[in-house]
Design a protein around this motif. Structure first.
Motif, PDB file in Angstrom:
ATOM      1  N   SER A 172      53.899  46.817  72.416  1.00  0.00           N
ATOM      2  CA  SER A 172      53.365  45.621  72.179  1.00  0.00           C
ATOM      3  C   SER A 172      53.695  44.350  73.223  1.00  0.00           C
ATOM      4  O   SER A 172      54.522  43.370  72.426  1.00  0.00           O
ATOM      5  N   THR A 192      53.934  41.066  75.520  1.00  0.00           N
ATOM      6  CA  THR A 192      52.877  39.862  75.596  1.00  0.00           C
ATOM      7  C   THR A 192      51.881  40.160  76.781  1.00  0.00           C
ATOM      8  O   THR A 192      50.701  40.059  76.513  1.00  0.00           O
ATOM      9  N   SER A 193      52.456  40.680  77.741  1.00  0.00           N
ATOM     10  CA  SER A 193      51.572  41.038  79.048  1.00  0.00           C
ATOM     11  C   SER A 193      52.278  41.998  79.787  1.00  0.00           C
ATOM     12  O   SER A 193      53.425  42.439  79.902  1.00  0.00           O
ATOM     13  N   ASN A 243      59.818  44.317  71.917  1.00  0.00           N
ATOM     14  CA  ASN A 243      58.589  43.655  71.503  1.00  0.00           C
ATOM     15  C   ASN A 243      58.865  42.304  71.475  1.00  0.00           C
ATOM     16  O   ASN A 243      59.722  42.191  70.657  1.00  0.00           O
ATOM     17  N   ALA A 270      48.710  42.247  73.715  1.00  0.00           N
ATOM     18  CA  ALA A 270      48.728  42.328  75.280  1.00  0.00           C
ATOM     19  C   ALA A 270      47.692  42.203  76.120  1.00  0.00           C
ATOM     20  O   ALA A 270      46.672  42.247  75.588  1.00  0.00           O
ATOM     21  N   TYR A 317      45.134  47.495  73.458  1.00  0.00           N
ATOM     22  CA  TYR A 317      45.622  45.996  73.111  1.00  0.00           C
ATOM     23  C   TYR A 317      44.311  45.059  73.108  1.00  0.00           C
ATOM     24  O   TYR A 317      43.109  45.391  73.621  1.00  0.00           O
TER      25      TYR A 317
END
Length: 208
Positions: A112, A114-115, A89, A140, A158
């Motif tokens: 988790s 970011t994208s 993460n 995310a 998310y």
């Protein structure tokens, strides 16, 4: 503190009895300071925010280890372009036609990133294994750029948006409630492709 955070550790949750579990399983989002990264850590009895120098890593799915497990810091199923590495993460994650899509990518815990960006134009992917309990969480966002299919068997929560720019995103396998899938808990769903609800149970799709 307010304003820009300097390098160092900041206590978020002080306790007297200690914190059970690893802070690496927690999601962190909203931190945006150029040239810095923030992580959560167990420090003595407290949960702390650690600000240090660095940038967020982008990793691309390779697969082939531990039955295609997506876990934190264990299975080297990702690459930064040289060799293989594990996921941490809040990496940027990319899934394209260069990785293994069989068996399904087994999201074994709450991750988790970011994208999560899908650039799959030839391989269809499934995220999640029925009943294993993993999910995509935290801040995310999910971006589907590929022209083929993504099936979600994870009940994700998310907080970022879901962008289906092309292709098909299918929720669930319609076999049992354990195999139901979900996009994020909040955030808009931008559907310029196809979103298919194939869940066994009744689900409310946030943002749709």
């Amino acid at each position: 503190p307010t304003g820009t955070l300097a390098y160092g550790s900041y206590t978020l949750i002080p306790t007297t009895g200690g914190i059970t579990g690893s802070a690496s399983s927690l999601g962190l989002f909203g931190f945006n300071q150029s040239g810095q990264i923030a992580t959560l850590a167990n420090s003595g009895n407290d949960l702390t925010l650690v600000v240090s120098s660095g940038t967020i890593t982008a990793v691309t799915w390779v697969g082939g280890v531990s039955a295609n497990a997506w876990d934190i810091g264990s299975s080297a199923n990702w690459t930064t372009g040289v060799g293989t590495t594990t996921y941490a993460n809040p990496d940027y994650t990319i899934i394209d036609d260069t990785g293994l899509n069989t068996p399904a990518i087994s999201v074994n815990t709450a991750v988790s990133p970011t994208s999560v960006t899908l650039n799959n134009n030839g391989e269809a992917y499934t995220l999640g294994v029925s009943g294993n309990g993993g999910k995509i969480t935290g801040g995310a966002s999910l971006v589907m750029n590929g022209t083929t299919n993504l099936t979600l068997l994870t009940k994700n929560d998310y907080l970022g948006g879901t962008m289906i720019n092309s292709g098909t995103v299918t929720l669930g396998d319609n076999a049992s409630a354990a195999g139901d899938g979900m996009v994020g808990a909040t955030g808009a769903v931008l559907d310029n492709g196809i979103l298919v609800n194939n869940n066994f149970g009744s689900e409310t799709i946030a943002g749709a």
